[in-house]
Structure formats: C-alpha cells, structure tokens
Motif scaffolding. Structure first.
Motif, PDB file in Angstrom:
ATOM      1  N   ILE A 268      44.720  45.095  40.359  1.00 53.96           N
ATOM      2  CA  ILE A 268      43.829  43.992  40.708  1.00 53.96           C
ATOM      3  C   ILE A 268      42.485  44.582  41.108  1.00 53.96           C
ATOM      4  O   ILE A 268      42.422  45.541  41.893  1.00 53.96           O
ATOM      5  CB  ILE A 268      44.394  43.164  41.878  1.00 53.96           C
ATOM      6  CG1 ILE A 268      45.793  42.640  41.558  1.00 53.96           C
ATOM      7  CG2 ILE A 268      43.455  42.021  42.244  1.00 53.96           C
ATOM      8  CD1 ILE A 268      46.510  42.059  42.774  1.00 53.96           C
ATOM      9  N   VAL A 269      41.406  44.008  40.592  1.00 56.55           N
ATOM     10  CA  VAL A 269      40.050  44.401  40.985  1.00 56.55           C
ATOM     11  C   VAL A 269      39.369  43.190  41.602  1.00 56.55           C
ATOM     12  O   VAL A 269      39.360  42.102  41.020  1.00 56.55           O
ATOM     13  CB  VAL A 269      39.234  44.919  39.780  1.00 56.55           C
ATOM     14  CG1 VAL A 269      37.817  45.282  40.211  1.00 56.55           C
ATOM     15  CG2 VAL A 269      39.922  46.131  39.160  1.00 56.55           C
ATOM     16  N   LEU A 270      38.792  43.391  42.791  1.00 55.36           N
ATOM     17  CA  LEU A 270      38.191  42.302  43.547  1.00 55.36           C
ATOM     18  C   LEU A 270      36.735  42.619  43.839  1.00 55.36           C
ATOM     19  O   LEU A 270      36.429  43.667  44.403  1.00 55.36           O
ATOM     20  CB  LEU A 270      38.952  42.084  44.859  1.00 55.36           C
ATOM     21  CG  LEU A 270      40.466  41.862  44.722  1.00 55.36           C
ATOM     22  CD1 LEU A 270      41.114  41.818  46.092  1.00 55.36           C
ATOM     23  CD2 LEU A 270      40.751  40.571  43.954  1.00 55.36           C
ATOM     24  N   GLU A 271      35.847  41.683  43.472  1.00 56.36           N
ATOM     25  CA  GLU A 271      34.414  41.847  43.720  1.00 56.36           C
ATOM     26  C   GLU A 271      33.947  40.781  44.693  1.00 56.36           C
ATOM     27  O   GLU A 271      34.078  39.586  44.425  1.00 56.36           O
ATOM     28  CB  GLU A 271      33.640  41.724  42.395  1.00 56.36           C
ATOM     29  CG  GLU A 271      32.475  42.674  42.279  1.00 56.36           C
ATOM     30  CD  GLU A 271      31.145  42.109  42.691  1.00 56.36           C
ATOM     31  OE1 GLU A 271      31.115  41.259  43.609  1.00 56.36           O
ATOM     32  OE2 GLU A 271      30.137  42.513  42.099  1.00 56.36           O
ATOM     33  N   SER A 272      33.464  41.210  45.866  1.00 54.95           N
ATOM     34  CA  SER A 272      33.009  40.279  46.916  1.00 54.95           C
ATOM     35  C   SER A 272      34.082  39.232  47.204  1.00 54.95           C
ATOM     36  O   SER A 272      33.797  38.025  47.254  1.00 54.95           O
ATOM     37  CB  SER A 272      31.706  39.599  46.503  1.00 54.95           C
ATOM     38  OG  SER A 272      30.731  40.530  46.102  1.00 54.95           O
ATOM     39  N   PRO A 273      35.344  39.639  47.431  1.00 60.54           N
ATOM     40  CA  PRO A 273      36.438  38.665  47.414  1.00 60.54           C
ATOM     41  C   PRO A 273      36.589  37.869  48.702  1.00 60.54           C
ATOM     42  O   PRO A 273      36.280  38.336  49.801  1.00 60.54           O
ATOM     43  CB  PRO A 273      37.666  39.565  47.216  1.00 60.54           C
ATOM     44  CG  PRO A 273      37.298  40.838  47.921  1.00 60.54           C
ATOM     45  CD  PRO A 273      35.831  41.025  47.619  1.00 60.54           C
TER      46      PRO A 273
END
Length: 395
Positions: A268-273
């Motif tokens: 899983i990749v999270l950007e500004s989550p």
C-alpha cells in the motif's frame, strides 16, 4: 413609622404569570436547542457532502501570455517551489504553472506553461496540485475502461506496463477531486514495471452516485476499489499494489483490511493520507474555529444511526473502524507513507504514529514545506525516488 401602601408591595405572581414565564423560558431553550441541532446538521452534512464547485481561494492579478507569466496573490500554496496547476476563467481553463520567477511580496509571479488565449487578465482561481489534467498529456498508451462496481460502471484509465508482468497498481484519488489527481503517479509505476489503473468511485462526480449521494469517508467507497481488483484480476493481474491520495488513502487501507481478495495485495502506498478521521476533523475545526460542543456533536451525528436524519446518510460512518492508527496491528502488508509535516489540511501526526506502531511494515518518508497532496509538485525527484526504492524492495 412609614406606612406602606398597597402600591409599594410587589404584585403577587399568579399561576397564570408563572405559567407564562415558564413558557417563555421553555421557548428560549427550545429555540437554542433547535439552533444547535441545525448547526450540528450543517457541519455534519458539510463533511459528507461531495463538493460540486471548486473553492476559489486564489486570485489572478495579471496574465502576460506574450512573456508566458501569470501573477497571483500570495498564500501558502501559490508561493511554493515546483510545478502546479490553476483552474481559471469562464469557461474554465486548466493552466499549468511552472516555478516562481521574481521576488515574492503581496503577489507572486510564476512561469505559465500552458499556451492560452482568450482568458481574462484577472479574477478568482483555484490552485491545484494536479499538473496533468488529461491522460493524453502523459504521452503514454492508455485506454478508458469501466469498472463494474456495486453502484454501477465506474470509469477508469488503464495504462499498460511496457512488458506485462502481472504486477498492477490501483490508484484512488482524494475527497473533492477526480482521478486526474493521480496522473502524476503513472510514470513512476510504469518505469517500475506496473500496469496502472486510475479509478473513480461513488459520488466523486464521475462514477455513479450511491443511493444517498454522500461520502462514506472510505467506509463505503472501498467496495468500488475492491471491484477494481476484480477488473485487474480479469485482465491478468497477479500482484496488486494499492495507492491512495488523502481520503483515497483511507479507501485503499480499508480495501486491504476488508477485501476477500486481500491475499493479492502486496503493498500500500499512501500520499498525504487520512488515517484517522477524528483527528483530521478536529484539526479542521480548530482551523475554522468551530466550538468544541458543535464539532463533537457533528462527529457523533455522522457516526451514529440517530444522526442519519441530520446527515442524510443511509448508514452511519464507522469512525472507529476507519482509525488505522488504532488498528495498526491489523495491517498485514508493507506500507509506504509520503506525508508533509506542513500539510495544512490533514495533520501528519497519524502517519508518524503509524510508522512508530508498525516499523516492521511501514516505511515513512516525511516532507516539509510541501502542502496537502502536493509532494510530487514540491520535490518530484525525492517523491519519485521514494516510490522507486520501495517498489524495488517490494519486488
């Protein structure tokens, strides 16, 4: 001795007078309670209602198409280094903005990278981190496909890998935006050998609406990403990475936690989550000075069945289930988090805490200065390298 006349004595309070006084007090209390309930409903609905118009928080002061520059009013976003975009004009144009040129004062001048004509020289605008607004701008092969979700066919963009390896990445955008937000991520994943699927989901303005037409804040939208996994598998996917921006981060984590196909999800990749809606709503309530009783009541209305009459939601939102920080032990796949401590919209504290809670699974790459979902724009090289290194380790 002074004699008191009857006129000097207070008039006796009749039962009728007491009743009227009590009735007036009750009326005041009912009015106050009614106003409180209305305020709670207004705040709660604002959280779950999809925005259909853009907030014009920027101002264009001048456009010099001959020299390729645009001058904006200064705010924490418009002065950032890097490449961005701007929604401006009627009919609306999407303009690509290059770096800042010249000194910063009450205005800031940036390079205008989009050839335009016929736009006004000044007016309100919306500053954006998209940069790319249409898939053809990437210069890569792609196709438009439909994902068959529980609410109906949801449009998606499919960018095939140069060589099919069975590795796919499914990317979900954030609240109040569309899949164009995710176009920035396609090149890095293609270079890593992944087929990329950029999805829409219920109530985002592109996918079909749900019955109530309201956001579930990830509590319902994950079903649409789960349907995208079905689509990917039907096209040959064997290993899947999920990526999400902002609320899209909530959505993809919930997919990983709830999907019957979780064994296919490799990372899983999270950007500004958004990892904990409670702290995000508290942060935003502080920023807009919403009194504590009102904010607490609004959150309670969203998260309890009794609040459906105020919010319009068909189903209450399970905030506890969406709190990934408190559910850190439930994570079972590697996670990469990219988040700025100067986000300005979603506090990075949840990202920090999740990284501390699960150092065995979570790789956290913190940024500073960059604003919400604008990490690629601010430092493209560092953002790209972080994903490349993580993807290489995952493979």
């Amino acid at each position: 001795m002074k004699r008191h006349s009857h006129a000097d004595q207070p008039a006796p309070r009749t039962s009728a007078g007491l009743w009227l006084t009590g009735l007036a007090a009750t009326g005041i209390l009912i009015t106050l309670a009614g106003s409180f309930v209305i305020a709670v409903g207004t705040i709660a609905r604002r959280v779950v209602t999809p925005a259909r118009t853009r907030i014009r928080e920027s101002d264009v002061h001048s456009v010099d198409t001959e020299n390729g520059t645009i001058t904006l009013g200064t705010n924490p976003d418009t002065t950032l280094p890097g490449r961005y975009g701007l929604f401006f004009g009627e009919p609306e144009h999407y303009l690509r903005l290059g770096p800042v040129i010249g000194p910063i004062g009450t205005t800031v001048t940036r390079r205008l990278e989009t050839p335009v004509s016929g736009i006004p020289s000044r007016g309100p605008a919306t500053f954006s981190g998209w940069y790319f607004s249409r898939p053809e701008e990437l210069g890569l092969e792609y196709s438009a496909v439909d994902v068959q979700t529980p609410v109906g066919p949801a449009p998606a963009w499919l960018f095939p890998a140069e060589t099919d390896s069975g590795r796919w990445v499914i990317i979900a955008h954030g609240r109040g935006t569309t899949r164009s937000e995710c176009l920035r991520a396609v090149p890095v994943w293609r270079d890593a050998g992944y087929t990329t699927l950029l999805v829409s989901y219920r109530n985002d303005g592109e996918a079909p609406p749900s019955a109530d037409g309201l956001y579930g804040l990830g509590d319902t939208e994950w079903n649409d990403v789960d349907a995208a996994i079905d689509e990917a598998v039907s096209r040959g996917a064997t290993d899947i990475v999920l990526m999400g921006w902002s609320m899209g981060g909530t959505i993809v984590v919930q997919t990983a936690l709830r999907s019957a196909q979780a064994d296919l999800i490799r990372g899983i990749v999270l950007e500004s989550p958004v990892l904990d809606w409670g702290r995000v709503l508290e942060f935003q309530a502080d920023a807009t000075r919403i009194p504590v009783p009102l904010r607490m009541a609004a959150i309670a209305a969203i998260s309890n069945p009794w609040g459906r009459a105020l919010t319009g939601l068909d189903t209450a939102v399970n905030f506890t289930g969406l709190d990934v920080v408190s559910r850190a032990d439930d994570l079972a796949t590697p996670v990469l988090i990219l988040h700025s401590d100067d986000d300005g919209f979603v506090p990075s504290s949840g990202s920090h805490e999740l990284a501390v809670a699960r150092p065995d699974l979570v790789t956290f790459v913190p940024f500073t200065v960059a604003r919400h979902t604008k990490l690629w724009n601010y430092d493209e090289d560092r953002w790209t390298s972080a994903i490349q290194d993580w993807a290489r380790a995952l493979a």
